[in-house]
Design an enzyme around this catalytic site. Structure first.
Site, short mmCIF file in Angstrom:
data_model
loop_
_atom_site.label_atom_id
_atom_site.label_comp_id
_atom_site.label_asym_id
_atom_site.label_seq_id
_atom_site.Cartn_x
_atom_site.Cartn_y
_atom_site.Cartn_z
N ASP A 7 0.86 -1.17 0.00
CA ASP A 7 0.00 0.00 0.00
C ASP A 7 0.90 1.22 0.00
OD1 ASP A 7 -2.46 1.50 0.28
OD2 ASP A 7 -1.82 1.89 2.34
N GLU A 91 -1.49 -1.19 -5.96
CA GLU A 91 -2.71 -0.47 -6.26
C GLU A 91 -2.46 0.50 -7.41
OE1 GLU A 91 -5.93 1.24 -3.10
OE2 GLU A 91 -3.83 1.59 -2.74
N CYS A 166 -16.57 -7.57 14.09
CA CYS A 166 -15.65 -8.48 14.80
C CYS A 166 -14.81 -7.77 15.87
CB CYS A 166 -14.74 -9.20 13.81
SG CYS A 166 -13.67 -8.11 12.86
N ASP A 173 -3.34 1.50 6.86
CA ASP A 173 -2.40 1.12 5.80
C ASP A 173 -2.11 -0.38 5.79
OD1 ASP A 173 -2.24 3.78 5.03
OD2 ASP A 173 -0.58 4.19 6.40
#
Length: 188
Positions: A7, A91, A166, A173
């Site tokens: 990322d 990405e 959850c 990040d």
């Protein structure tokens, strides 16, 4: 095969799906005062004089030095990632759109995100590695990597968030890097 998701970001340059963070390089930020002084001295010299030519050369050498440091850092990180992994999932970022945001533009220019992506792509061909680009609209930061819940109201300033299903606390990040890796595995 070793696969990793990375990322690219503003706060930290890269966060990978193994949890390793690569800090952003702050060359322009650290040398901004010297650059301003050199530009000011250069602009005050008389046009056509030898002193102006000397300062033009000084300014060009300083810009080249800054650029070489940045290139070295980008090559170092790309070599490390390519040597350790067979597949890198990255990405597809809209860098032109990020440059239009006046709050982010200086940081985005300093990071050279497109240059880093280009270095990764051409080096991956040299080393026979695979680069997978996922869609820029994939909600990597907004998905919980454990249960798959999509946090719709996540803003850029929220660096950590808690999944309501959850109750897992996510670093934005690192969570995005894991989701990018999973999307790359799905595409592969």
């Amino acid at each position: 095969e070793k696969i990793i998701g990375i990322d690219l970001g503003i706060k930290t340059f890269i966060v990978d799906s193994n949890g390793i963070e690569y800090d952003k390089i702050k060359i322009m930020e650290n040398n901004e005062n010297k650059l301003v002084k050199l530009n000011r001295k250069f602009s005050k010299k008389k046009i056509g004089s030898n002193n102006r030519n000397k300062y033009r050369i000084k300014l060009a050498k300083f810009h080249e030095k800054i650029n070489n440091k940045k290139e070295n850092y980008l090559h170092m990180i790309s070599n490390k990632l390519l040597n350790e992994n067979q597949v890198i999932v990255i990405e597809d970022l809209n860098v032109k759109g990020m440059l239009k945001n006046h709050n982010l533009s200086k940081s985005v220019q300093e990071l050279s995100l497109n240059r880093f992506k280009n270095i990764l792509i051409y080096k991956s061909k040299w080393y026979f590695r695979d680069i997978i680009e996922i869609d820029r609209y994939f909600p990597s930061s907004k998905l919980c990597n454990i249960c798959g819940y999509k946090h719709r109201n996540l803003e850029l300033k929220d660096r950590n968030w808690v999944c309501p299903l959850c109750n897992t606390t996510h670093n934005r990040d690192f969570n995005a890097a894991i989701n990018i890796k999973r999307e790359g595995e799905r595409i592969l």
